[in-house]
Design an enzyme around this catalytic site. Sequence first.
Site, mmCIF file in Angstrom:
data_model
loop_
_atom_site.group_PDB
_atom_site.id
_atom_site.type_symbol
_atom_site.label_atom_id
_atom_site.label_comp_id
_atom_site.label_asym_id
_atom_site.label_seq_id
_atom_site.Cartn_x
_atom_site.Cartn_y
_atom_site.Cartn_z
ATOM 1 N N ASP A 17 -6.616 80.024 89.857
ATOM 2 C CA ASP A 17 -5.532 79.350 89.151
ATOM 3 C C ASP A 17 -4.893 80.395 88.237
ATOM 4 O O ASP A 17 -5.402 80.694 87.166
ATOM 5 C CB ASP A 17 -6.118 78.180 88.354
ATOM 6 C CG ASP A 17 -5.068 77.441 87.545
ATOM 7 O OD1 ASP A 17 -3.946 77.962 87.391
ATOM 8 O OD2 ASP A 17 -5.388 76.347 87.049
ATOM 9 N N ARG A 63 9.843 74.351 85.130
ATOM 10 C CA ARG A 63 8.590 73.603 85.063
ATOM 11 C C ARG A 63 8.244 73.143 86.462
ATOM 12 O O ARG A 63 8.986 72.376 87.070
ATOM 13 C CB ARG A 63 8.763 72.368 84.170
ATOM 14 C CG ARG A 63 8.340 72.659 82.821
ATOM 15 C CD ARG A 63 8.590 71.765 81.717
ATOM 16 N NE ARG A 63 8.520 72.720 80.643
ATOM 17 C CZ ARG A 63 7.377 73.223 80.184
ATOM 18 N NH1 ARG A 63 6.220 72.762 80.578
ATOM 19 N NH2 ARG A 63 7.399 74.167 79.295
ATOM 20 N N LYS A 107 5.347 79.546 83.085
ATOM 21 C CA LYS A 107 4.701 80.343 82.037
ATOM 22 C C LYS A 107 5.179 81.795 82.125
ATOM 23 O O LYS A 107 6.378 82.018 82.075
ATOM 24 C CB LYS A 107 3.196 80.169 82.131
ATOM 25 C CG LYS A 107 2.802 78.692 81.881
ATOM 26 C CD LYS A 107 1.332 78.428 81.961
ATOM 27 C CE LYS A 107 1.068 76.925 81.810
ATOM 28 N NZ LYS A 107 -0.359 76.588 81.998
ATOM 29 N N THR A 150 1.511 77.587 88.008
ATOM 30 C CA THR A 150 2.737 76.974 87.512
ATOM 31 C C THR A 150 3.824 78.045 87.603
ATOM 32 O O THR A 150 3.521 79.233 87.762
ATOM 33 C CB THR A 150 2.619 76.551 86.038
ATOM 34 O OG1 THR A 150 2.261 77.698 85.277
ATOM 35 C CG2 THR A 150 1.552 75.491 85.840
ATOM 36 N N GLU A 200 11.361 63.807 101.498
ATOM 37 C CA GLU A 200 9.920 63.756 101.778
ATOM 38 C C GLU A 200 9.609 64.538 103.055
ATOM 39 O O GLU A 200 10.389 64.512 104.008
ATOM 40 C CB GLU A 200 9.478 62.302 101.955
ATOM 41 C CG GLU A 200 9.314 61.579 100.632
ATOM 42 C CD GLU A 200 8.841 60.142 100.823
ATOM 43 O OE1 GLU A 200 8.715 59.692 101.964
ATOM 44 O OE2 GLU A 200 8.625 59.474 99.791
ATOM 45 N N TYR A 208 16.591 62.860 98.269
ATOM 46 C CA TYR A 208 15.216 62.613 98.711
ATOM 47 C C TYR A 208 14.928 63.470 99.932
ATOM 48 O O TYR A 208 15.753 63.546 100.836
ATOM 49 C CB TYR A 208 15.011 61.138 99.082
ATOM 50 C CG TYR A 208 13.990 60.484 98.189
ATOM 51 C CD1 TYR A 208 12.671 60.920 98.223
ATOM 52 C CD2 TYR A 208 14.337 59.489 97.288
ATOM 53 C CE1 TYR A 208 11.725 60.369 97.374
ATOM 54 C CE2 TYR A 208 13.401 58.935 96.444
ATOM 55 C CZ TYR A 208 12.088 59.370 96.491
ATOM 56 O OH TYR A 208 11.166 58.834 95.651
#
Length: 423
Positions: A205, A240, A234, A231, A61, A59
């Site tokens: 985008d 991903r 692609k 992203t 954060e 973790y």
Amino acid sequence: MNVSNETMEAPLGEIDPEIEKLIGDEFNRQRTHIELIASENFVPRAIMEAQGSILTNKYAEGYPHKKYYGGCEFVEQIEEIAIERAKSLFGAEHANVQPHAGTTANQAVYFAVMNPGDTMLAMKLDQGGHLSHGHPLNFTGKIYKVASYGVDRDTETIDYDEVARIARESRPKVIVAGASAYPRTIDFGRFRKIADETGALLMTDMAHIAGLVAGGAHENPTPHSHFVTSTTQKSLRGPRGAFVLCTKEYAADIDRTVFPGVQGGPLLQAIAAKATCFKLAGEPEFGEYARQVVKNAAEMARALQGYGFRLVSGGTDNHLMLVDLRPKNITGKVAERVLEEAGITSNKNAIPFDPEKPAVTSGLRLGTAAVTSRGMKENEMREIARAIDEVLSKPADESVIRAVRVRMADLSSSFPLYKSIKE
Ligand SMILES: *Cc1c(COP(=O)(O)O)cnc(C)c1O
């Protein structure tokens, strides 16, 4: 109850053979099919190693040097490296590499600069835009007023004068450039001019074309945009995941809206894989890949046109093309199904002004990033185009489908995928 040592150390095949088998089946499908889905790719093994690593246990954060948990001294170095590589790859002043997905990256930008009820202007969904650009069922369509631009009926390309007119009329806070099914280059400078003239901020985008941008095969939107989202899975050929680039001015706002605004803890395993992806994308070899993706798309487009297919806008400048199937009297839905049976994976896609329903469509979207990553070149593109023509000319002929499936499996096996990974 304690987890036994045996459970901790046993391989997937022992713990969960059902899932292991399905992963194997999917591996086999990827190896034997011709992958033409424009948003897909095959990532280098190194990316999968990073993404499947022990980083999943951590973790973290917050942001490097401001983490809310202990034990972050190594993972924050990973995140810093990813941030620096993203900035240098795209020439950005600031990068946030935490977004889990492209939709979340877009959400972070919208939340940073718009209030509920504000207006955004983006490309129409049925003419190339993405769900997160204002679809009624997406949060964008529920929270914001959505104005949209499309393509010109004759040229089937973006009419920038029309975009400017709609922007003057709708006065959006944010203008979105970028699409999921647009085969032509996008003029980011023109978009920025429209944004400046109408007092809007420009968000580009670049999810689909990020790999072409990184490889120098498409203009970089970063110098023209207040925000760039993308992203990594692609054409950029990474894990991903997603990231946001912006100018210094908006850095703090973007960081705040990603975390704690729309996400909790980051996926360190994905961030490590993004770092490796950015490293690879900065190498000369990646430029060769990007240029070959474009050459392959151009060759496939030419070959398909030679077989009488009509391409939306008359061709392609990037990694994808939209085939108008109406001259062949077949719908996108049927074409997608019969091609899949013949070993060619693609997706039905609405074409501009499509008379068919979204679940049927008159079009097929084809992209060349994945086949290029396998090493295929122009000759193979012509062979695939011929196979597509054979299948779609006789969609009910089982013998044609069977013969093409064998040929496509042969073609696939000449370009082995992940030789070093056992099934
Ligand atoms: C793929 C895509 C996205 C986001 O995808 P996710 O599935 O949410 O990662 C966003 N915008 C565009 C233009 C895309 O093509």
